[in-house]
Design a protein around this motif. Sequence first.
Motif, short mmCIF file in Angstrom:
data_model
loop_
_atom_site.label_atom_id
_atom_site.label_comp_id
_atom_site.label_asym_id
_atom_site.label_seq_id
_atom_site.Cartn_x
_atom_site.Cartn_y
_atom_site.Cartn_z
N LEU A 114 0.82 -1.21 0.00
CA LEU A 114 0.00 0.00 0.00
C LEU A 114 0.86 1.25 0.00
CD1 LEU A 114 -2.88 -0.96 2.47
CD2 LEU A 114 -3.14 -0.36 0.05
N ALA A 115 2.01 1.20 0.68
CA ALA A 115 2.92 2.35 0.71
C ALA A 115 3.47 2.63 -0.69
CB ALA A 115 4.05 2.11 1.70
N VAL A 116 3.81 1.55 -1.42
CA VAL A 116 4.31 1.71 -2.80
C VAL A 116 3.25 2.37 -3.68
CG1 VAL A 116 4.98 0.44 -4.89
CG2 VAL A 116 5.93 -0.22 -2.67
N ILE A 117 2.02 1.86 -3.56
CA ILE A 117 0.94 2.40 -4.39
C ILE A 117 0.62 3.84 -3.99
CG2 ILE A 117 -1.49 2.13 -5.04
CD1 ILE A 117 -1.14 -0.87 -4.61
N SER A 118 0.70 4.15 -2.68
CA SER A 118 0.46 5.52 -2.22
C SER A 118 1.47 6.49 -2.82
CB SER A 118 0.53 5.56 -0.69
OG SER A 118 0.36 6.87 -0.22
N THR A 119 2.72 6.04 -2.93
CA THR A 119 3.75 6.88 -3.55
C THR A 119 3.41 7.15 -5.02
OG1 THR A 119 5.43 5.95 -2.08
CG2 THR A 119 6.21 7.03 -4.09
N LEU A 120 2.95 6.11 -5.72
CA LEU A 120 2.56 6.28 -7.13
C LEU A 120 1.36 7.22 -7.23
CD1 LEU A 120 2.78 2.59 -8.47
CD2 LEU A 120 4.43 4.43 -8.80
N SER A 121 0.40 7.09 -6.32
CA SER A 121 -0.81 7.93 -6.37
C SER A 121 -0.46 9.40 -6.16
CB SER A 121 -1.80 7.49 -5.28
OG SER A 121 -2.25 6.18 -5.53
N ALA A 122 0.49 9.66 -5.26
CA ALA A 122 0.89 11.04 -4.99
C ALA A 122 1.51 11.69 -6.21
CB ALA A 122 1.87 11.08 -3.81
N LYS A 123 2.15 10.87 -7.05
CA LYS A 123 2.84 11.40 -8.22
C LYS A 123 1.98 11.40 -9.50
CE LYS A 123 7.52 9.88 -6.86
NZ LYS A 123 8.66 9.03 -7.27
N TYR A 124 1.17 10.35 -9.66
CA TYR A 124 0.61 10.12 -10.98
C TYR A 124 -0.92 10.04 -11.06
CZ TYR A 124 5.50 8.69 -11.42
OH TYR A 124 6.87 8.65 -11.37
N GLY A 125 -1.61 9.98 -9.93
CA GLY A 125 -3.07 9.92 -10.00
C GLY A 125 -3.66 9.33 -8.74
N LYS A 126 -4.92 9.67 -8.48
CA LYS A 126 -5.52 9.29 -7.20
C LYS A 126 -5.87 7.82 -7.11
CE LYS A 126 -10.39 10.40 -8.26
NZ LYS A 126 -10.25 10.85 -9.64
N ASP A 127 -6.00 7.12 -8.27
CA ASP A 127 -6.33 5.69 -8.24
C ASP A 127 -5.63 4.99 -9.39
OD1 ASP A 127 -7.77 6.33 -10.54
OD2 ASP A 127 -9.65 6.54 -9.44
N GLU A 128 -5.86 3.66 -9.48
CA GLU A 128 -5.15 2.87 -10.49
C GLU A 128 -5.46 3.36 -11.92
OE1 GLU A 128 -6.53 -0.14 -7.28
OE2 GLU A 128 -7.30 1.66 -8.20
N THR A 129 -6.73 3.73 -12.15
CA THR A 129 -7.11 4.16 -13.50
C THR A 129 -6.33 5.40 -13.93
OG1 THR A 129 -9.35 3.29 -13.20
CG2 THR A 129 -9.04 4.91 -14.94
N GLU A 130 -6.24 6.39 -13.05
CA GLU A 130 -5.51 7.62 -13.38
C GLU A 130 -4.02 7.35 -13.54
OE1 GLU A 130 -6.23 10.96 -10.89
OE2 GLU A 130 -8.39 11.04 -11.33
N ILE A 131 -3.48 6.43 -12.74
CA ILE A 131 -2.05 6.08 -12.86
C ILE A 131 -1.78 5.44 -14.21
CG2 ILE A 131 -0.22 4.59 -11.94
CD1 ILE A 131 -1.50 5.01 -9.16
N PHE A 132 -2.66 4.53 -14.65
CA PHE A 132 -2.48 3.88 -15.96
C PHE A 132 -2.66 4.89 -17.10
CE2 PHE A 132 -3.48 -0.30 -13.82
CZ PHE A 132 -2.22 -0.85 -14.06
N GLU A 133 -3.58 5.86 -16.92
CA GLU A 133 -3.74 6.91 -17.94
C GLU A 133 -2.46 7.73 -18.05
OE1 GLU A 133 -7.15 9.10 -16.73
OE2 GLU A 133 -8.60 7.63 -17.49
N PHE A 134 -1.87 8.05 -16.91
CA PHE A 134 -0.60 8.78 -16.91
C PHE A 134 0.47 7.97 -17.63
CE2 PHE A 134 3.50 10.11 -15.36
CZ PHE A 134 3.40 11.48 -15.22
N LEU A 135 0.52 6.66 -17.34
CA LEU A 135 1.51 5.78 -17.98
C LEU A 135 1.34 5.78 -19.49
CD1 LEU A 135 3.71 3.57 -17.81
CD2 LEU A 135 1.87 1.90 -17.50
N GLU A 136 0.08 5.68 -19.96
CA GLU A 136 -0.18 5.65 -21.40
C GLU A 136 0.27 6.95 -22.07
OE1 GLU A 136 -3.91 4.93 -24.50
OE2 GLU A 136 -4.27 5.07 -22.34
N LYS A 137 -0.05 8.09 -21.43
CA LYS A 137 0.36 9.38 -22.00
C LYS A 137 1.87 9.52 -22.02
CE LYS A 137 -3.85 11.86 -20.64
NZ LYS A 137 -4.44 12.87 -19.73
N ALA A 138 2.54 9.06 -20.95
CA ALA A 138 4.00 9.14 -20.88
C ALA A 138 4.63 8.29 -21.98
CB ALA A 138 4.48 8.69 -19.51
N GLN A 139 4.09 7.10 -22.23
CA GLN A 139 4.62 6.23 -23.29
C GLN A 139 4.43 6.86 -24.67
OE1 GLN A 139 2.32 2.77 -22.18
NE2 GLN A 139 4.10 1.77 -21.21
N ILE A 140 3.24 7.48 -24.87
CA ILE A 140 2.98 8.15 -26.15
C ILE A 140 3.95 9.32 -26.34
CG2 ILE A 140 1.31 9.57 -27.41
CD1 ILE A 140 -0.90 7.83 -26.14
#
Length: 551
Positions: A305-331
Amino acid sequence: MLKYLHIENIAVIERAGIEFTDGFNVLTGETGAGKSIIIDSLYAVLGFRTSKELIRNGCENAFVSAVFSFDSNELLELFSEIGVKQDDDGNFVIERKLSVSGSGYIKINGVPVSASTLKNFSPYLLNIHGQHDNQTLLNPDNHYLYIDMIADNDEILSKYRQEFTNFNSIRSRLKSLEMDEDEKLRKIDVLKYQINEISEADLKIGEIEELKEKLSVARSVGKRIKDIKSVLSLLKNDDENGGACEALKTAVHLLSVMDDKKSEKDYSFLLDALENVNNVVSSLEGYVEELNGDGYDVNFIEDRLAVISTLSAKYGKDETEIFEFLEKAQIELNSILFNDEEYEKLENELEISQERLIKFAEKLTSSRIKAASVFEKKVKDVLACLNMPNVCLKVERSMGRYNKNGCDEIQFIFSANAGEDSKPLSKIASGGELSRVMLAIKSVLSEKDNVDTLIFDEIDSGISGRTADMVGVQLKKVATSHQVICVTHLAQIAVAAKTHLLIEKAEKDGRTYTDITSVSGEERVYEIARIMSGSNVSDNVLASARELLKM
């Protein structure tokens, strides 16, 4: 055409119904009687924004309805798209309720619609000319609109605008690819770090909620295992007791050897019970094994949970937003890595788009130049009929910057009298001249206009005498092909109408009321005389009014 207008509790009008006819309809009345309220009510019933101040003082609600009939296939299709059909009489009834509380509504033949939807239909129903149109005419940025109507440029202008949007989109994408080498390398490092950090976390959709549920279980896992083992000891055979399973097996065996048809049903029930208990045992044993694994280790879950919290603070509030960030970064990373190839491709696309854009712009320009000559002649001919025989109205065109309307800068150059220099219309036209120029333009455009009903408010501003006679004649001429409704203060215009509607106000119990009636015969003669002389209507004025009506 507009057949009927019903108004309730709008300003000084408590209740009024107005029946319009085809041809030329005129509305007259004393100042303050409510002529402008008719126009306000029409704007309201067409979906335009209204103020609560329009509602009659002391009333909670106001109501406006209008009855239209028309044969426009385009408008019939538009109404059909929102589920509205003609009523049994072939009419469309638009109703609007205004409320102080804001709980109003709009309906067309009983079907609720939004104000924005109705407003989109309004240009097909009515064309209202008032002081706003004069301001539009004074703005050169709008002059191309009149020329494009004459030229029937809708199709070519639509193609040009599509290409203009495409050209700007390509240019924006090209600009986004332009960056120096140091900036490019820095951006690549940042994007790679972000992509790796998210990818290595091996995140899954719904994992956060799942981990929170597991953590709640894990914090009481010892007690859970103990309780489950107690249940298992009751069900399975152990050193202390035979267990439920063993007892059921014995019972099943005893019933199976009995030669008794009455016990067959009980035997079947016991057999199912034994199978269900065995399934429960198997499930609970598996759950104990799962609880003893890493999946329910409190430290493991909290670390995850701590790992995921770190990702949420940087890239999005939940898994969906984090994956959207990942897709945009890859593009974005791929775009930078293949920058040179993409840049060359976009440059080629921009060149092709520019060629198409210029081609469409040239067609627009050519069409506008031809239409401008036609427009000048037709407007000048109408202005001559409006007592402006020496007017000079020219369409001046120059090359401008490409924008959504083409590359033509168009403005009307005007001179009212012979020998005067022509100057921009906005700088020299008087109020009366401007009204006549707009009437002339409306008259010319009526040939291209699919709208059945034209409404003129303030068209008599700044004119009188013979000029007013000519304006009345021109309005009557336009009314041969359109329904014309005109609010006027001039007798010369009023006498030209087919239908004369009188707006009168009266006071009762300290409140002002307005009444609207159709006048003819001597009633109309008296109203014409009142317009001519004010409140002092003499026999001579009445005679002049009769003569004016005959003429």
